[in-house]
Scaffold this motif. Structure first.
Motif, PDB file in Angstrom:
ATOM      1  N   ASP A 355     -20.066 -23.404  -5.346  1.00 60.98           N
ATOM      2  CA  ASP A 355     -20.202 -23.104  -6.835  1.00 60.98           C
ATOM      3  C   ASP A 355     -20.749 -21.612  -7.298  1.00 60.98           C
ATOM      4  O   ASP A 355     -20.460 -21.133  -8.194  1.00 60.98           O
ATOM      5  CB  ASP A 355     -21.190 -24.155  -7.292  1.00 60.98           C
ATOM      6  CG  ASP A 355     -21.528 -24.073  -8.864  1.00 60.98           C
ATOM      7  OD1 ASP A 355     -20.411 -24.220  -9.428  1.00 60.98           O
ATOM      8  OD2 ASP A 355     -22.426 -24.415  -9.259  1.00 60.98           O
ATOM      9  N   ASP A 356     -21.867 -21.275  -6.544  1.00 62.10           N
ATOM     10  CA  ASP A 356     -22.516 -19.980  -6.882  1.00 62.10           C
ATOM     11  C   ASP A 356     -21.532 -18.854  -6.518  1.00 62.10           C
ATOM     12  O   ASP A 356     -20.534 -18.715  -5.702  1.00 62.10           O
ATOM     13  CB  ASP A 356     -23.844 -19.742  -6.214  1.00 62.10           C
ATOM     14  CG  ASP A 356     -24.733 -19.089  -7.146  1.00 62.10           C
ATOM     15  OD1 ASP A 356     -24.436 -18.443  -8.347  1.00 62.10           O
ATOM     16  OD2 ASP A 356     -25.957 -18.997  -6.717  1.00 62.10           O
ATOM     17  N   PHE A 357     -21.774 -17.583  -6.951  1.00 56.14           N
ATOM     18  CA  PHE A 357     -21.330 -16.153  -6.661  1.00 56.14           C
ATOM     19  C   PHE A 357     -21.626 -16.017  -5.228  1.00 56.14           C
ATOM     20  O   PHE A 357     -22.999 -16.215  -4.800  1.00 56.14           O
ATOM     21  CB  PHE A 357     -21.822 -15.109  -7.463  1.00 56.14           C
ATOM     22  CG  PHE A 357     -21.475 -15.192  -8.988  1.00 56.14           C
ATOM     23  CD1 PHE A 357     -20.201 -15.741  -9.307  1.00 56.14           C
ATOM     24  CD2 PHE A 357     -22.483 -14.883  -9.794  1.00 56.14           C
ATOM     25  CE1 PHE A 357     -19.817 -15.904 -10.713  1.00 56.14           C
ATOM     26  CE2 PHE A 357     -21.961 -14.818 -11.323  1.00 56.14           C
ATOM     27  CZ  PHE A 357     -20.550 -15.295 -11.630  1.00 56.14           C
ATOM     28  N   VAL A 358     -20.867 -15.356  -4.411  1.00 54.58           N
ATOM     29  CA  VAL A 358     -21.199 -15.134  -3.018  1.00 54.58           C
ATOM     30  C   VAL A 358     -20.957 -13.821  -2.770  1.00 54.58           C
ATOM     31  O   VAL A 358     -19.545 -13.490  -2.932  1.00 54.58           O
ATOM     32  CB  VAL A 358     -20.587 -16.237  -2.075  1.00 54.58           C
ATOM     33  CG1 VAL A 358     -20.808 -15.745  -0.440  1.00 54.58           C
ATOM     34  CG2 VAL A 358     -20.993 -17.517  -2.326  1.00 54.58           C
ATOM     35  N   VAL A 359     -21.724 -12.941  -2.530  1.00 58.34           N
ATOM     36  CA  VAL A 359     -21.303 -11.544  -1.916  1.00 58.34           C
ATOM     37  C   VAL A 359     -21.891 -11.242  -0.551  1.00 58.34           C
ATOM     38  O   VAL A 359     -23.335 -11.582  -0.284  1.00 58.34           O
ATOM     39  CB  VAL A 359     -22.152 -10.563  -2.703  1.00 58.34           C
ATOM     40  CG1 VAL A 359     -21.701  -9.121  -2.377  1.00 58.34           C
ATOM     41  CG2 VAL A 359     -21.700 -10.948  -4.389  1.00 58.34           C
ATOM     42  N   ASP A 360     -20.807 -10.719   0.492  1.00 51.50           N
ATOM     43  CA  ASP A 360     -21.355 -10.756   1.727  1.00 51.50           C
ATOM     44  C   ASP A 360     -21.266  -9.116   2.081  1.00 51.50           C
ATOM     45  O   ASP A 360     -20.441  -8.300   1.495  1.00 51.50           O
ATOM     46  CB  ASP A 360     -20.271 -11.239   2.795  1.00 51.50           C
ATOM     47  CG  ASP A 360     -20.727 -12.737   2.778  1.00 51.50           C
ATOM     48  OD1 ASP A 360     -21.757 -13.279   2.390  1.00 51.50           O
ATOM     49  OD2 ASP A 360     -19.766 -13.452   3.346  1.00 51.50           O
ATOM     50  N   ILE A 361     -22.188  -8.628   2.956  1.00 51.04           N
ATOM     51  CA  ILE A 361     -22.098  -7.220   3.642  1.00 51.04           C
ATOM     52  C   ILE A 361     -21.403  -7.292   4.785  1.00 51.04           C
ATOM     53  O   ILE A 361     -22.037  -8.074   5.793  1.00 51.04           O
ATOM     54  CB  ILE A 361     -23.306  -6.589   3.707  1.00 51.04           C
ATOM     55  CG1 ILE A 361     -23.824  -6.336   2.117  1.00 51.04           C
ATOM     56  CG2 ILE A 361     -23.555  -5.240   4.216  1.00 51.04           C
ATOM     57  CD1 ILE A 361     -25.407  -6.078   1.799  1.00 51.04           C
ATOM     58  N   HIS A 362     -20.551  -6.536   5.337  1.00 47.36           N
ATOM     59  CA  HIS A 362     -20.046  -6.316   6.508  1.00 47.36           C
ATOM     60  C   HIS A 362     -19.880  -4.922   6.917  1.00 47.36           C
ATOM     61  O   HIS A 362     -19.080  -4.258   6.511  1.00 47.36           O
ATOM     62  CB  HIS A 362     -18.719  -7.005   6.799  1.00 47.36           C
ATOM     63  CG  HIS A 362     -18.087  -7.060   8.226  1.00 47.36           C
ATOM     64  ND1 HIS A 362     -18.270  -7.808   9.213  1.00 47.36           N
ATOM     65  CD2 HIS A 362     -16.841  -6.244   8.644  1.00 47.36           C
ATOM     66  CE1 HIS A 362     -17.429  -7.517  10.216  1.00 47.36           C
ATOM     67  NE2 HIS A 362     -16.823  -6.493  10.023  1.00 47.36           N
ATOM     68  N   GLY A 363     -20.706  -4.376   7.732  1.00 43.26           N
ATOM     69  CA  GLY A 363     -20.703  -2.973   8.042  1.00 43.26           C
ATOM     70  C   GLY A 363     -20.778  -2.245   6.996  1.00 43.26           C
ATOM     71  O   GLY A 363     -21.723  -2.360   6.118  1.00 43.26           O
ATOM     72  N   ASN A 364     -19.823  -1.115   6.468  1.00 42.46           N
ATOM     73  CA  ASN A 364     -19.918  -0.333   5.135  1.00 42.46           C
ATOM     74  C   ASN A 364     -19.032  -1.196   4.096  1.00 42.46           C
ATOM     75  O   ASN A 364     -18.671  -0.362   3.256  1.00 42.46           O
ATOM     76  CB  ASN A 364     -19.408   0.964   5.509  1.00 42.46           C
ATOM     77  CG  ASN A 364     -20.397   1.833   6.393  1.00 42.46           C
ATOM     78  OD1 ASN A 364     -21.728   1.290   6.125  1.00 42.46           O
ATOM     79  ND2 ASN A 364     -20.162   2.705   7.219  1.00 42.46           N
ATOM     80  N   VAL A 365     -18.523  -2.459   4.295  1.00 40.76           N
ATOM     81  CA  VAL A 365     -17.789  -2.979   3.186  1.00 40.76           C
ATOM     82  C   VAL A 365     -18.712  -4.155   2.573  1.00 40.76           C
ATOM     83  O   VAL A 365     -19.420  -5.096   3.276  1.00 40.76           O
ATOM     84  CB  VAL A 365     -16.367  -3.471   4.031  1.00 40.76           C
ATOM     85  CG1 VAL A 365     -15.746  -4.360   3.062  1.00 40.76           C
ATOM     86  CG2 VAL A 365     -15.785  -2.285   4.834  1.00 40.76           C
ATOM     87  N   VAL A 366     -18.534  -4.146   1.337  1.00 40.46           N
ATOM     88  CA  VAL A 366     -19.246  -5.356   0.606  1.00 40.46           C
ATOM     89  C   VAL A 366     -18.175  -6.091  -0.003  1.00 40.46           C
ATOM     90  O   VAL A 366     -17.071  -5.725  -0.401  1.00 40.46           O
ATOM     91  CB  VAL A 366     -20.067  -4.606  -0.503  1.00 40.46           C
ATOM     92  CG1 VAL A 366     -20.545  -5.957  -1.591  1.00 40.46           C
ATOM     93  CG2 VAL A 366     -21.251  -4.022  -0.347  1.00 40.46           C
ATOM     94  N   ALA A 387     -24.519  -2.792  -7.013  1.00 40.17           N
ATOM     95  CA  ALA A 387     -24.853  -1.521  -7.018  1.00 40.17           C
ATOM     96  C   ALA A 387     -26.364  -1.376  -6.341  1.00 40.17           C
ATOM     97  O   ALA A 387     -26.720  -0.449  -5.606  1.00 40.17           O
ATOM     98  CB  ALA A 387     -25.224  -0.549  -8.240  1.00 40.17           C
ATOM     99  N   GLY A 388     -26.800  -2.548  -6.281  1.00 38.97           N
ATOM    100  CA  GLY A 388     -28.284  -2.591  -5.710  1.00 38.97           C
ATOM    101  C   GLY A 388     -28.348  -2.759  -4.272  1.00 38.97           C
ATOM    102  O   GLY A 388     -28.968  -2.711  -3.467  1.00 38.97           O
ATOM    103  N   ILE A 389     -27.142  -3.492  -3.810  1.00 37.12           N
ATOM    104  CA  ILE A 389     -26.555  -3.763  -2.479  1.00 37.12           C
ATOM    105  C   ILE A 389     -26.126  -2.833  -1.601  1.00 37.12           C
ATOM    106  O   ILE A 389     -26.511  -2.567  -0.577  1.00 37.12           O
ATOM    107  CB  ILE A 389     -25.792  -5.183  -2.457  1.00 37.12           C
ATOM    108  CG1 ILE A 389     -26.353  -6.166  -2.995  1.00 37.12           C
ATOM    109  CG2 ILE A 389     -25.258  -5.524  -0.881  1.00 37.12           C
ATOM    110  CD1 ILE A 389     -25.405  -7.589  -3.046  1.00 37.12           C
ATOM    111  N   VAL A 390     -25.431  -1.953  -2.205  1.00 38.76           N
ATOM    112  CA  VAL A 390     -24.569  -1.089  -1.376  1.00 38.76           C
ATOM    113  C   VAL A 390     -25.618  -0.093  -0.767  1.00 38.76           C
ATOM    114  O   VAL A 390     -25.223   0.600   0.471  1.00 38.76           O
ATOM    115  CB  VAL A 390     -23.719  -0.140  -2.645  1.00 38.76           C
ATOM    116  CG1 VAL A 390     -23.114   1.155  -1.905  1.00 38.76           C
ATOM    117  CG2 VAL A 390     -22.526  -0.909  -3.053  1.00 38.76           C
ATOM    118  N   PRO A 391     -26.711   0.541  -1.281  1.00 40.82           N
ATOM    119  CA  PRO A 391     -27.487   1.484  -0.703  1.00 40.82           C
ATOM    120  C   PRO A 391     -27.902   0.750   0.756  1.00 40.82           C
ATOM    121  O   PRO A 391     -28.514   1.675   1.839  1.00 40.82           O
ATOM    122  CB  PRO A 391     -28.715   1.843  -1.451  1.00 40.82           C
ATOM    123  CG  PRO A 391     -28.403   1.480  -2.886  1.00 40.82           C
ATOM    124  CD  PRO A 391     -27.128   0.320  -2.640  1.00 40.82           C
ATOM    125  N   ALA A 392     -27.889  -0.715   1.014  1.00 41.45           N
ATOM    126  CA  ALA A 392     -28.557  -0.983   2.228  1.00 41.45           C
ATOM    127  C   ALA A 392     -27.645  -1.034   3.202  1.00 41.45           C
ATOM    128  O   ALA A 392     -27.798  -1.355   4.460  1.00 41.45           O
ATOM    129  CB  ALA A 392     -29.074  -2.485   1.663  1.00 41.45           C
TER     130      ALA A 392
END
Length: 395
Positions: A355-366, A387-392
């Protein structure tokens, strides 16, 4: 200068690209396989700007929807884009639905939705004179807008900020090497410091290329619509919705006034056999969809609903009956077939509809794994979140 690629020129991808170019000063390139922006979910939705009534308090959907409404309203005003607060009625047609309606009102207030009012049968008719029901919840600031126009304006923003939107550039391969993300798009080989995938219906294919198939898969659901013809359009002032079934992320057949003055009836939710399965006869991705274990587990759990939705797809009177439940004056002659859409719905391995939005990070790919409704409403807020996730990300 940092180079960031964004896959997908729907409203979410374009909003992300604009945000990264604005706050990071990045050189942004949007890669889109179609020949225009907003070709799929952005260009096939009902145009409703959701106020945040439905979503569990504290969820990403609830927070980003409320933030997104404010940002979208401001953006439309700044760029002269249509935005009309026509209001929404969620109608209980039977006494049995009163409890669900009361819970919905409580949830809306918990999410900070302004102006929520609980109405009796007489009160709802003051808002929608041709509607019937035993009670309703009124959300006066629920709005409608032209999401494809918003997407086009976002693409223009990206270009003005020094970025580019490359249409007819399908992503064919992705490889991370030496701290870069190499992407083959169309006939071009491009290298980015970061890549953000907002692929919608094409999410799974791009995720596999990135070496991150993930724990959920996109299962497409076709939503079919009718539209009201002639004088029947005057029977609906704003938006008339049913009390939702909490077991499903789909809202059921409702009546939606559009920014062009038309009124839609629908949608249903029919399992499609192609990611772009806008028609019944398209079985292009049948094997991929059925081979995901979650698809069959979902079907076993919800087969009764599946039969009901399929019946509604094949029999017009089912749609008519659904619409007449709320506006009894409507007849079969008032409903004409209208273009539908396909919803990219993530389904977990155990068959659970995510149901919720889902965003994953894989290496340099969001990877934006799940962004169904209210993603268009929330797009500018989703962009800030990403944009707040990308710097990590790891270089």
């Amino acid at each position: 200068m940092e180079k960031i690629g964004v896959v997908g020129a729907g409203i979410v991808g374009l909003a992300v690209a604009r945000e990264l170019a604005t706050v990071r000063g990045a050189e942004v390139t949007v890669l889109e396989k179609e020949g225009r922006v907003g070709a799929h979910q952005t260009g096939h939705n009902s145009g409703v700007v959701h106020a945040g009534i439905y979503y569990p308090p504290g969820s990403l959907k609830a927070r980003l929807c409320r933030e997104g409404v404010a940002l979208l309203k401001e953006y439309c005003a700044a760029h002269g884009l249509a935005y009309d607060e026509v209001g929404k009625l969620v109608v209980a047609s039977t006494r049995a639905e009163r409890a669900g309606l009361a819970a919905l009102a409580e949830r809306a207030r918990a999410n900070g939705v302004p102006g929520i009012a609980e109405l009796d049968a007489l009160g709802l008719r003051e808002i929608e004179p041709h509607a019937v029901g035993v009670a309703a919840v009124h959300s006066p600031y629920t709005a409608i807008c032209d999401f494809p126009a918003v997407a086009r304006r976002l693409a223009q923003d990206v270009a003005e900020l020094g970025g580019s939107v490359r249409l007819a550039h399908p992503v064919r391969a992705i490889r991370e090497r030496a701290g870069k993300v190499e992407v083959l798009a169309g006939k071009r080989k491009l290298a980015f410091d970061r890549l953000v995938v907002c692929g919608g219906l094409g999410t799974d294919a791009v995720a596999r290329m990135a070496g991150a198939p993930g724990d959920v898969r996109i299962v497409p659901f076709r939503g079919e619509y009718y539209s009201l013809s002639g004088a029947a359009r005057d029977l609906v002032r704003g938006l008339i919705y049913p009390v939702p079934d909490p077991r499903y992320p789909f809202l059921g057949v409702h009546l939606t006034r559009r920014i062009d003055g038309g009124v839609l009836v629908g949608p249903n939710a029919v399992l499609a056999m192609a990611y772009e399965g806008y028609r019944w006869r398209n079985f292009r991705n049948f094997g991929q969809i059925i081979s995901w274990p979650g698809t069959l587990r979902m079907a076993r759990t919800h087969w009764r609903t599946g039969i009901k939705e399929t019946y509604g797809s094949l029999v017009k009177n089912s749609f008519v009956k659904g619409a007449r439940r709320y506006v009894p004056e409507l007849t079969a002659a008032d409903l004409e077939r209208a273009p539908g859409g396909v919803r990219a719905q993530a389904v977990a391995r155990d068959g659970r509809l995510v149901d919720d939005f889902v965003v994953d990070i894989h290496g340099n790919v969001v990877l934006v794994r799940n962004a169904p409704s209210p993603a268009a409403t929330s797009s500018l807020a989703i962009a800030r979140h990403i944009a707040g996730i990308v710097p990590a990300l790891v270089r």
